[in-house]
Motif scaffolding. Structure first.
Motif, PDB file in Angstrom:
ATOM      1  N   LYS A 117       0.828  -1.207   0.000  1.00 57.10           N
ATOM      2  CA  LYS A 117       0.000   0.000   0.000  1.00 57.10           C
ATOM      3  C   LYS A 117       0.867   1.264   0.000  1.00 57.10           C
ATOM      4  CE  LYS A 117      -4.026   1.840   2.413  1.00 57.10           C
ATOM      5  NZ  LYS A 117      -4.822   1.753   3.642  1.00 57.10           N
TER       6      LYS A 117
ATOM      7  N   PHE B 185      -5.269  -8.050  -1.436  1.00 55.59           N
ATOM      8  CA  PHE B 185      -5.389  -6.603  -1.246  1.00 55.59           C
ATOM      9  C   PHE B 185      -6.851  -6.206  -1.077  1.00 55.59           C
ATOM     10  CE2 PHE B 185      -5.089  -2.110  -2.104  1.00 55.59           C
ATOM     11  CZ  PHE B 185      -3.821  -1.754  -1.666  1.00 55.59           C
TER      12      PHE B 185
ATOM     13  N   PHE C 239      -6.968   1.682  -5.999  1.00 58.41           N
ATOM     14  CA  PHE C 239      -6.321   2.429  -4.927  1.00 58.41           C
ATOM     15  C   PHE C 239      -5.260   3.370  -5.497  1.00 58.41           C
ATOM     16  CE2 PHE C 239      -2.802   2.848  -1.893  1.00 58.41           C
ATOM     17  CZ  PHE C 239      -3.459   3.493  -0.858  1.00 58.41           C
TER      18      PHE C 239
ATOM     19  N   SER D 201      -8.275   1.825   2.961  1.00 60.73           N
ATOM     20  CA  SER D 201      -8.070   1.912   1.522  1.00 60.73           C
ATOM     21  C   SER D 201      -8.811   3.075   0.891  1.00 60.73           C
ATOM     22  CB  SER D 201      -8.536   0.614   0.854  1.00 60.73           C
ATOM     23  OG  SER D 201      -9.903   0.450   1.085  1.00 60.73           O
TER      24      SER D 201
END
Length: 643
Positions: free
Chosen positions: A65, A94, A105, A141
């Protein structure tokens, strides 16, 4: 027990140091930390409510991330950097962790960078544990723009983001169900049909490949029955740890029976339980348990396969008495090689070949190891990771060895057929693929490869028939699903292609293959702006000369001649690039130069894919010079029977 913060800190440091190692072993961690597996497990459960395996995965995903937020690395590069075996698994994990796909994302982060003016002291707004409680993973997220708010109401923000996260994850599974529902409309459920659900590994996490191997071997045995529909493990593996019921899974995969089981291996002892469940009434038809030495594992797998066949009223043959190897160490090396091969990355395919070589050292008669080694070499050449001629020679050599050791090895015949296909040896390709389908009639990948060969020679109706069957056998394979879309587009079945794109949008949108399929759908419709968008996305996900060439082609079709010509100047004038020159000149409408390079490519047996039916070269169809090239390649009027 009270968790020792020193040990947890050391564990985090070890994970960080080994982040890019997918084989990071828990035993080695325990040894360095000076604790037992059970102690570490209890400590992590108490502190984090996660098992050791899930804790390590969580750290990998958190690092991913950060990389997505702060670097320009491609998603495939980040997947490798955090030590996750495949792009598909990375996307799955994820989404499970953050309720958003990696691509979405990254896109959201980029949008915020472009539209939000960062505050001077950005640290004031970061949710550091020492000052602000980290929101739950489900919220993390969904970054929220708080630069305009002096006192943001985080409870409302989190609630709102959580709502969108739930909607998003629900939409993902609805989309996957829609794909399966759409596929179900193509075929009825055969009475004799089965899917093997992932066998649960009850032993050490690093030995999960063994339970997967048991599942794969039973699948391989059952796949030899022509009248039995058996779903590819690529699709059935998607149901690991699913909350769905047996009837729901069976309905989505279009089967009447499900086979599931557990495997526990401790040193040389193994315990396996297997159950065959009839889906319509969710009733166990029969169950078996095996306990004993691992040296008898193959005999047991054959027994299970026979009993499933009896239950499904299939005629038993001597095929099920064959075992891949008598050497369990060789089998373990082979299974690890198979796992590496699935990633389709250069480093891991090469590592897979090393594993296959070790398996062959332990058992020189291991036909499947030679067959999969052949497939690895073919992919290395096909993906331009290795000099093509050398790769194909090595693939052919290993495939022929596999056939010499086992004259009924379907995968070996199939890769041999692929080699003949790229060499324009159409009769040999069709013959070997016929044989492959004879011995492995339920192998989705072989069925798909056969459909591609039919597409190459222009038999589009048959090509669609076999790609449809491949999708029904493996409905969640991005490779097969995307290839089927392209085939439908080539054949002019645009409504079918469009519906497949709509149904697969969320499930497959992380793969370059799906964007490539969408691009060719738009090319067929002459919607070049949309096609260019998709090819640019392909280039982001997988930087290959092939995609850069198609970007130049599409820009040329849009009138951006100077950019196409600039790309042509950047291409080295070597034989490997002849087909790329031809493609860009096709975009420019330069008939003479396009034909010149098609002729040069044909002389090297390295022509563009599906030259006869590709929309890229349709403007040449009335040119006698183009027909002469097709004639040279054996594509003008081929006539071969189908099985």
């Amino acid at each position: 027990m009270n968790p020792d913060p020193t040990i947890l800190k050391k564990l985090d440091d070890l994970i960080e140091a080994n982040l890019d190692n997918p084989d990071f072993a828990i035993n080695a961690v325990c040894q360095k930390l000076g604790v037992s597996r059970s102690q570490l497990h209890r400590m992590l459960i108490e502190e984090t409510q996660l098992s050791t395996t899930l804790y390590i995965r969580k750290k990998r995903l958190e690092k991913a991330k950060i990389l997505l937020s702060t670097t320009n690395l491609r998603i495939s590069e980040i997947t490798d950097a955090v030590g996750i075996n495949s792009h598909a698994n990375f996307s799955k994990y994820f989404i499970e962790e953050f309720n958003i796909s990696p691509r979405d994302f990254k896109k959201r982060v980029e949008e915020q960078k472009n539209s939000v003016q960062k505050p001077k002291n950005e640290a004031e707004y970061l949710p550091e544990p020492a000052r602000v409680q980290e929101p739950p993973a489900a919220f993390a997220s969904n970054p929220v723009d708080i630069s305009a708010a002096s006192t943001p109401d985080f409870s409302k923000i989190y609630a709102l983001v959580a709502l969108f996260a739930v909607i998003g994850i629900g939409y993902y599974f609805m989309a996957r169900s829609q794909i399966l529902k759409s596929n179900s409309e193509l075929t009825a459920i055969p009475e004799n049909s089965v899917a093997i659900l992932p066998f649960k590994n009850l032993g050490e996490a690093q030995k999960s490949y063994f339970s997967e191997g048991v599942m794969e071997q039973i699948h391989s045995s059952l796949a030899t029955f022509n009248e039995l529909k058996i779903i590819s493990t690529t699709s059935s593996n998607k149901y690991a740890n699913t909350p769905k019921t047996i009837p729901q899974i069976a309905q989505e995969l279009r089967v009447n029976y499900l086979l599931n089981g557990t495997v526990l291996q401790i040193e040389n002892q193994v315990r396996i339980t297997v159950a065959l469940v009839r889906a319509k009434d969710d009733r166990v038809v029969w169950t078996k348990k095996f306990e004993g030495d691992t040296k008898n594992i193959f005999s047991y797998m054959n027994t299970v396969s026979k009993e499933v066949a009896v239950e499904l009223n299939q005629k038993l043959t001597q095929k099920l008495d064959k075992t891949p190897t008598q050497s369990l160490p060789a089998y373990n090396q082979y299974l690890q090689g198979r796992q590496l091969l699935q990633t389709r990355t250069k480093e891991k395919m090469e590592a897979g070949i090393t594993k296959f070589d070790k398996a062959i050292e332990l058992d020189a008669g291991f036909s499947d190891a030679y067959a999969d080694k052949a497939i690895a070499y073919f992919f290395l050449g096909d993906d331009q990771f290795m000099e093509v001629e050398t790769a194909y020679k090595m693939a052919e050599k290993n495939a022929l060895t596999a056939i010499r050791l086992d004259a009924e090895n379907g995968r070996a015949y199939a890769v041999l057929g692929l080699i003949y296909k790229v060499q324009n040896k159409w009769e040999q390709a069709m013959t070997t693929l016929h044989i492959a389908l004879k011995f492995s009639p339920n192998d989705a990948l072989i069925t798909y490869w056969y459909s591609l060969t039919l597409r190459s020679i222009g038999q589009m109706e048959e090509a669609i028939k076999y790609s449809t069957k491949a999708v029904s056998l493996d409905p969640l394979s991005s490779t097969i699903y995307s290839g089927h879309i392209i085939g439908c587009a080539y054949a002019g079945q645009l409504a079918t292609a469009e519906k497949a794109i709509e149904d697969g949008q969320l499930v497959f949108n992380e793969t370059h293959l799906f964007h490539n399929a969408k691009a060719f759908y738009y090319l067929k419709r002459q919607e070049y702006e949309a096609a260019l968008t998709e090819f640019l996305q392909c280039d982001q996900l997988s930087a290959r000369v092939y995609y850069k060439t198609l970007i130049a082609y599409t820009k040329a079709k849009l009138g951006q001649q100077s950019e196409a010509e600039l790309y042509l100047k950047s291409l080295p004038p070597i034989p490997d690039n002849y087909k790329y020159f031809a493609t860009v000149y096709a975009g420019l409408g330069d008939r003479d130069n396009c034909l010149k390079y098609l002729q040069l490519a044909a002389e090297k047996s390295d022509s563009p894919n599906y030259l006869k039916v590709s929309p890229l070269f349709v403007f040449l169809h009335n040119d006698a010079r183009f027909n002469a090239i097709l004639q040279k390649l054996g594509l003008l009027n081929p006539a071969f029977s189908t099985p």
